[in-house]
Design a protein around this motif. Structure first.
Motif, PDB file in Angstrom:
ATOM      1  N   PRO A   1      45.718  54.585  38.700  1.00  0.00           N
ATOM      2  CA  PRO A   1      46.329  53.726  39.717  1.00  0.00           C
ATOM      3  C   PRO A   1      45.130  52.673  40.356  1.00  0.00           C
ATOM      4  CG  PRO A   1      46.803  56.070  40.220  1.00  0.00           C
ATOM      5  CD  PRO A   1      45.670  56.089  38.982  1.00  0.00           C
ATOM      6  N   ILE A   2      43.906  53.222  40.461  1.00  0.00           N
ATOM      7  CA  ILE A   2      42.952  52.229  40.776  1.00  0.00           C
ATOM      8  C   ILE A   2      42.594  51.097  39.931  1.00  0.00           C
ATOM      9  CG2 ILE A   2      40.378  51.955  41.489  1.00  0.00           C
ATOM     10  CD1 ILE A   2      40.297  54.891  42.273  1.00  0.00           C
TER      11      ILE A   2
ATOM     12  N   VAL B   1      43.609  45.156  38.651  1.00  0.00           N
ATOM     13  CA  VAL B   1      44.191  44.212  37.565  1.00  0.00           C
ATOM     14  C   VAL B   1      45.400  43.462  38.257  1.00  0.00           C
ATOM     15  CG1 VAL B   1      45.239  43.853  35.397  1.00  0.00           C
ATOM     16  CG2 VAL B   1      43.421  45.575  35.751  1.00  0.00           C
ATOM     17  N   SER B   2      46.124  44.183  39.160  1.00  0.00           N
ATOM     18  CA  SER B   2      47.312  43.377  39.973  1.00  0.00           C
ATOM     19  C   SER B   2      46.821  42.587  40.593  1.00  0.00           C
ATOM     20  CB  SER B   2      48.115  44.462  40.631  1.00  0.00           C
ATOM     21  OG  SER B   2      48.735  45.363  39.670  1.00  0.00           O
ATOM     22  N   ALA B   3      45.636  42.790  41.570  1.00  0.00           N
ATOM     23  CA  ALA B   3      45.015  41.818  42.392  1.00  0.00           C
ATOM     24  C   ALA B   3      44.608  40.544  41.573  1.00  0.00           C
ATOM     25  CB  ALA B   3      43.817  42.504  42.873  1.00  0.00           C
ATOM     26  N   ILE B   4      43.824  40.734  40.404  1.00  0.00           N
ATOM     27  CA  ILE B   4      43.369  39.815  39.731  1.00  0.00           C
ATOM     28  C   ILE B   4      44.596  38.952  39.241  1.00  0.00           C
ATOM     29  CG2 ILE B   4      42.255  39.053  37.457  1.00  0.00           C
ATOM     30  CD1 ILE B   4      40.556  41.797  37.951  1.00  0.00           C
ATOM     31  N   GLN B   5      45.432  39.516  38.818  1.00  0.00           N
ATOM     32  CA  GLN B   5      46.630  38.783  38.239  1.00  0.00           C
ATOM     33  C   GLN B   5      47.346  38.031  39.398  1.00  0.00           C
ATOM     34  OE1 GLN B   5      50.192  39.633  38.811  1.00  0.00           O
ATOM     35  NE2 GLN B   5      50.882  38.064  37.387  1.00  0.00           N
ATOM     36  N   MET B   6      47.361  38.506  40.645  1.00  0.00           N
ATOM     37  CA  MET B   6      48.013  37.749  41.700  1.00  0.00           C
ATOM     38  C   MET B   6      47.058  36.589  42.212  1.00  0.00           C
ATOM     39  SD  MET B   6      49.422  41.208  43.883  1.00  0.00           S
ATOM     40  CE  MET B   6      50.076  40.044  45.479  1.00  0.00           C
ATOM     41  N   LEU B   7      45.886  36.909  42.209  1.00  0.00           N
ATOM     42  CA  LEU B   7      44.860  35.673  42.475  1.00  0.00           C
ATOM     43  C   LEU B   7      45.158  34.542  41.488  1.00  0.00           C
ATOM     44  CD1 LEU B   7      41.829  37.767  43.417  1.00  0.00           C
ATOM     45  CD2 LEU B   7      43.235  36.231  45.036  1.00  0.00           C
ATOM     46  N   ASP B   8      45.082  34.969  40.259  1.00  0.00           N
ATOM     47  CA  ASP B   8      45.443  33.900  38.993  1.00  0.00           C
ATOM     48  C   ASP B   8      46.494  32.993  39.249  1.00  0.00           C
ATOM     49  OD1 ASP B   8      42.868  34.357  37.622  1.00  0.00           O
ATOM     50  OD2 ASP B   8      43.905  35.785  36.172  1.00  0.00           O
ATOM     51  N   HIS B   9      47.529  33.770  39.532  1.00  0.00           N
ATOM     52  CA  HIS B   9      48.860  33.043  39.849  1.00  0.00           C
ATOM     53  C   HIS B   9      49.218  32.369  40.948  1.00  0.00           C
ATOM     54  CE1 HIS B   9      49.301  34.952  35.882  1.00  0.00           C
ATOM     55  NE2 HIS B   9      49.987  33.936  35.737  1.00  0.00           N
ATOM     56  N   ALA B  10      48.178  32.592  41.993  1.00  0.00           N
ATOM     57  CA  ALA B  10      48.588  32.313  43.618  1.00  0.00           C
ATOM     58  C   ALA B  10      48.459  30.757  43.552  1.00  0.00           C
ATOM     59  CB  ALA B  10      47.666  32.924  44.617  1.00  0.00           C
ATOM     60  N   THR B  11      49.331  30.301  44.472  1.00  0.00           N
ATOM     61  CA  THR B  11      49.304  28.704  44.946  1.00  0.00           C
ATOM     62  C   THR B  11      48.329  28.808  45.832  1.00  0.00           C
ATOM     63  OG1 THR B  11      50.968  28.852  46.497  1.00  0.00           O
ATOM     64  CG2 THR B  11      51.737  28.460  44.298  1.00  0.00           C
TER      65      THR B  11
ATOM     66  N   LEU C   1      53.729  41.868  32.410  1.00  0.00           N
ATOM     67  CA  LEU C   1      52.513  41.052  32.916  1.00  0.00           C
ATOM     68  C   LEU C   1      51.219  41.747  33.208  1.00  0.00           C
ATOM     69  CD1 LEU C   1      54.204  38.619  35.574  1.00  0.00           C
ATOM     70  CD2 LEU C   1      53.003  37.929  33.208  1.00  0.00           C
ATOM     71  N   ILE C   2      51.212  42.829  33.817  1.00  0.00           N
ATOM     72  CA  ILE C   2      50.116  43.773  33.955  1.00  0.00           C
ATOM     73  C   ILE C   2      49.566  44.175  32.709  1.00  0.00           C
ATOM     74  CG2 ILE C   2      49.411  45.865  35.335  1.00  0.00           C
ATOM     75  CD1 ILE C   2      49.646  43.324  37.093  1.00  0.00           C
ATOM     76  N   ALA C   3      50.641  44.799  31.728  1.00  0.00           N
ATOM     77  CA  ALA C   3      49.910  45.155  30.462  1.00  0.00           C
ATOM     78  C   ALA C   3      49.259  44.130  29.920  1.00  0.00           C
ATOM     79  CB  ALA C   3      51.195  45.585  29.656  1.00  0.00           C
ATOM     80  N   GLU C   4      49.641  42.887  29.989  1.00  0.00           N
ATOM     81  CA  GLU C   4      49.052  41.715  29.201  1.00  0.00           C
ATOM     82  C   GLU C   4      47.678  41.567  29.704  1.00  0.00           C
ATOM     83  OE1 GLU C   4      47.915  39.052  26.566  1.00  0.00           O
ATOM     84  OE2 GLU C   4      49.557  40.221  26.408  1.00  0.00           O
ATOM     85  N   TYR C   5      47.395  41.715  31.001  1.00  0.00           N
ATOM     86  CA  TYR C   5      46.282  41.246  31.809  1.00  0.00           C
ATOM     87  C   TYR C   5      45.259  42.606  31.355  1.00  0.00           C
ATOM     88  CZ  TYR C   5      46.691  37.293  34.656  1.00  0.00           C
ATOM     89  OH  TYR C   5      46.422  36.144  35.114  1.00  0.00           O
ATOM     90  N   LEU C   6      45.975  43.851  31.436  1.00  0.00           N
ATOM     91  CA  LEU C   6      44.941  44.972  30.897  1.00  0.00           C
ATOM     92  C   LEU C   6      44.223  44.851  29.465  1.00  0.00           C
ATOM     93  CD1 LEU C   6      47.337  47.680  32.235  1.00  0.00           C
ATOM     94  CD2 LEU C   6      44.822  47.364  32.941  1.00  0.00           C
ATOM     95  N   ARG C   7      45.299  44.262  28.648  1.00  0.00           N
ATOM     96  CA  ARG C   7      44.682  43.994  27.277  1.00  0.00           C
ATOM     97  C   ARG C   7      43.904  42.793  27.051  1.00  0.00           C
ATOM     98  NH1 ARG C   7      50.502  44.317  26.191  1.00  0.00           N
ATOM     99  NH2 ARG C   7      50.987  46.611  25.430  1.00  0.00           N
ATOM    100  N   ARG C   8      44.073  41.747  27.897  1.00  0.00           N
ATOM    101  CA  ARG C   8      43.005  40.835  27.914  1.00  0.00           C
ATOM    102  C   ARG C   8      41.581  41.201  28.469  1.00  0.00           C
ATOM    103  NH1 ARG C   8      46.475  36.000  30.700  1.00  0.00           N
ATOM    104  NH2 ARG C   8      44.279  35.684  31.617  1.00  0.00           N
ATOM    105  N   LEU C   9      41.587  41.909  29.561  1.00  0.00           N
ATOM    106  CA  LEU C   9      40.441  42.455  30.118  1.00  0.00           C
ATOM    107  C   LEU C   9      39.781  43.304  29.098  1.00  0.00           C
ATOM    108  CD1 LEU C   9      38.629  42.535  32.774  1.00  0.00           C
ATOM    109  CD2 LEU C   9      40.044  44.449  33.422  1.00  0.00           C
TER     110      LEU C   9
END
Length: 85
Positions: A5-6, A11-21, A69-77
């Protein structure tokens, strides 16, 4: 401790920052926060990097259907750490 969960939260935080306006998050702040997170991850030992990659890929497989989306970020990381190892 179950670190899954951590890791998903991080990764969710990173993904949200990447896509934030710009209206949602100041771009400079988003980049700075991502750099801080990356700096802490850079402190992983080579052995921990291997384990971290395995965890990332396992969680990505488990989350692929429910949260692509999170799965893809995890793979990219994980891929990024493969190039560093």
């Amino acid at each position: 401790m179950n670190v899954d969960p951590i890791i998903v939260a991080m990764v969710s935080a990173i993904q949200m920052l990447d896509h934030a306006t710009e209206q949602e998050v100041d771009p400079d702040f988003a980049v700075e926060l991502q750099q801080v997170m990356g700096a802490y991850l850079d402190e992983l030992s080579p052995e921990d990097v291997v384990e971290f990659r395995e965890i990332l890929l396992r969680i990505a497989g488990e989350r692929a259907e429910a949260d692509p989306l999170i799965a893809e970020y995890l793979r990219r990381l994980a891929d990024g750490y493969a190039r560093e190892a």
